[in-house]
Design a protein around this motif. Structure first.
Motif, short mmCIF file in Angstrom:
data_model
loop_
_atom_site.label_atom_id
_atom_site.label_comp_id
_atom_site.label_asym_id
_atom_site.label_seq_id
_atom_site.Cartn_x
_atom_site.Cartn_y
_atom_site.Cartn_z
N THR A 1 -68.03 116.87 48.67
CA THR A 1 -66.60 116.77 48.93
C THR A 1 -65.90 118.12 48.81
N TYR A 2 -66.34 118.92 47.83
CA TYR A 2 -65.73 120.24 47.65
C TYR A 2 -65.93 121.09 48.90
N GLY A 3 -67.15 121.10 49.41
CA GLY A 3 -67.44 121.89 50.59
C GLY A 3 -66.74 121.37 51.83
N ASP A 4 -66.69 120.05 51.99
CA ASP A 4 -66.02 119.47 53.15
C ASP A 4 -64.52 119.75 53.11
N ALA A 5 -63.93 119.63 51.92
CA ALA A 5 -62.51 119.91 51.78
C ALA A 5 -62.21 121.39 52.05
N PHE A 6 -63.08 122.26 51.56
CA PHE A 6 -62.90 123.69 51.78
C PHE A 6 -62.97 124.00 53.28
N ASP B 1 -50.03 116.16 59.26
CA ASP B 1 -51.37 115.85 58.75
C ASP B 1 -51.79 116.86 57.68
N ILE B 2 -51.50 118.13 57.91
CA ILE B 2 -51.86 119.17 56.95
C ILE B 2 -51.03 119.02 55.68
N ASP B 3 -49.76 118.67 55.83
CA ASP B 3 -48.89 118.46 54.67
C ASP B 3 -49.43 117.31 53.82
N HIS B 4 -49.82 116.23 54.45
CA HIS B 4 -50.39 115.07 53.74
C HIS B 4 -51.67 115.48 53.03
N TYR B 5 -52.53 116.21 53.71
CA TYR B 5 -53.81 116.65 53.14
C TYR B 5 -53.58 117.54 51.92
N ALA B 6 -52.64 118.47 52.04
CA ALA B 6 -52.38 119.41 50.94
C ALA B 6 -51.89 118.67 49.70
N HIS B 7 -50.98 117.72 49.86
CA HIS B 7 -50.46 116.99 48.71
C HIS B 7 -51.54 116.09 48.09
N LEU B 8 -52.38 115.52 48.92
CA LEU B 8 -53.47 114.69 48.39
C LEU B 8 -54.43 115.55 47.57
N LEU B 9 -54.78 116.71 48.07
CA LEU B 9 -55.70 117.60 47.36
C LEU B 9 -55.09 118.09 46.05
N ASP C 1 -58.21 107.44 37.83
CA ASP C 1 -58.56 106.15 38.43
C ASP C 1 -59.72 106.36 39.39
N ALA C 2 -60.92 105.90 38.99
CA ALA C 2 -62.14 106.18 39.77
C ALA C 2 -62.06 105.61 41.18
N GLY C 3 -61.56 104.39 41.30
CA GLY C 3 -61.45 103.78 42.62
C GLY C 3 -60.50 104.52 43.53
N LEU C 4 -59.38 104.94 42.98
CA LEU C 4 -58.39 105.67 43.75
C LEU C 4 -58.92 107.05 44.13
N LEU C 5 -59.64 107.69 43.21
CA LEU C 5 -60.20 109.01 43.50
C LEU C 5 -61.25 108.91 44.61
N ALA C 6 -62.02 107.83 44.61
CA ALA C 6 -63.02 107.63 45.67
C ALA C 6 -62.33 107.49 47.03
N GLU C 7 -61.20 106.79 47.04
CA GLU C 7 -60.43 106.65 48.27
C GLU C 7 -59.90 108.00 48.73
N ALA C 8 -59.43 108.79 47.77
CA ALA C 8 -58.94 110.13 48.10
C ALA C 8 -60.07 111.01 48.62
N GLU C 9 -61.25 110.90 47.99
CA GLU C 9 -62.42 111.66 48.45
C GLU C 9 -62.72 111.38 49.90
N ALA D 1 -60.76 110.35 52.20
CA ALA D 1 -59.72 110.93 53.06
C ALA D 1 -59.89 112.44 53.18
N LEU D 2 -60.24 113.11 52.08
CA LEU D 2 -60.39 114.56 52.10
C LEU D 2 -61.61 115.00 52.90
N ARG D 3 -62.63 114.17 52.95
CA ARG D 3 -63.84 114.53 53.68
C ARG D 3 -63.73 114.22 55.17
N SER D 4 -62.78 113.41 55.54
CA SER D 4 -62.66 113.00 56.94
C SER D 4 -62.06 114.13 57.78
N PRO D 5 -62.76 114.54 58.82
CA PRO D 5 -62.21 115.58 59.70
C PRO D 5 -61.11 115.00 60.60
#
Length: 276
Positions: free
Chosen positions: A174-179, A148-156, A124-132, A134-138
């Motif tokens: 996004t890959y670099g920000d998530a890393f 917060d870390i548990d939520h982040y891990a499951h989302l990733l 789902d492109a729209g949902l993936l964009a929303e996840a992106e 969230a993953l990029r947000s510090p």
């Protein structure tokens, strides 16, 4: 980064000891868990862990065999009726493992991002964009918590389908920000002495970069395993046997160790029968 044979053998031995502890705990449970049963949340966690371990191994993991006898035709119905996924990352991730016919029965009008991603998948492109986003947000260090870390891990892990495919992020940054976020979360877990988020970040760092060397992080995990095979909530040496509270850290460590040994997904769709 590849590990030598002796190191892999060590990780495999630690894996085996933790799975034996899990087996001993699982065998104490009743055959059927009804709505409200305290074991339901743990079963969701174990189901997700078994799915991941089997996919990484390329064959059914022992953990999958241990829980298979606990599933009956009524279990899936009872699990859905009690909706343990609400507010639980692994409970929501469990929904992704259910057959489509069962997913159609799930109604989550106020579902969280994790629950919606578990139900729809990363296609789902729209949902993936929303996840992106969230993953990029510090997350500022002053308000960072284990939840917060548990939520982040499951989302990733849902974006990567637990490791079965590479996430299709629209923005390469996004890959670099998530890393970078995962490295920061791992450092936080080490400072705070929290084992579960440390294990989750070992797994997530390898999801993003399968060749990343997580051996320094794994050293804290290895040193923390108790003589009974379990892992404690806090990093550190101990000799006392543990109770049910060790379930989550032990499962998190088991998944991280499997990732360290196998590095990549080796089976397209590990299946876990939801009815006996």
């Amino acid at each position: 980064m590849p590990h030598d044979l002796a190191y892999k053998q060590l990780l495999t031995l630690i894996n085996a000891r933790s799975q034996q502890w899990l087996r001993n705990r699982i065998e104490l449970w009743p055959l059927l868990s009804a709505p409200g049963d305290p074991h339901l949340a743990d079963l969701a966690e174990i189901t997700v862990a078994a799915h991941i371990c089997s996919g990484l191994r390329g064959s059914p993991a022992p953990l999958q065999t241990f829980i298979r006898s606990r599933f009956t035709p009524e279990f899936t119905r009872d699990f859905l009726d009690s909706q343990p996924g609400r507010g639980s990352g692994s409970g929501a991730a469990f929904l992704r493992l259910l057959p489509q016919a069962e997913l159609a029965r799930v109604h989550l009008p106020e579902a969280s991002l994790i629950e919606r991603l578990a139900l729809s998948g990363p296609s789902d492109a729209g949902l993936l964009a929303e996840a992106e986003a969230a993953l990029r947000s510090p997350i500022p260090d002053e308000r960072l918590a284990e939840e917060d870390i548990d939520h982040y891990a499951h989302l990733l892990m849902l974006c990567y389908r637990f490791g079965a495919e590479r996430a299709r992020f629209a923005n390469a940054r996004t890959y670099g920000d998530a890393f970078a976020n995962c490295l920061r979360f791992a450092a936080w877990a080490e400072r705070k002495g929290r084992l579960t988020p440390l294990a989750q970040m070992c797994y997530c760092l390898c999801l993003i970069d399968p060749d990343h060397d997580v051996a320094p992080l794994l050293a804290d995990l290895i040193a923390s395993q108790r003589p009974d095979g379990s892992f404690p909530a806090r990093i550190g040496f101990g000799t006392a046997d543990q109770d049910q509270t060790a379930m989550r850290p032990t499962l998190a460590a088991l998944v991280a160790l499997h990732m360290a040994v196998h590095r990549r997904w080796h089976h397209p769709r590990p299946s876990l029968p939801m009815a006996a």
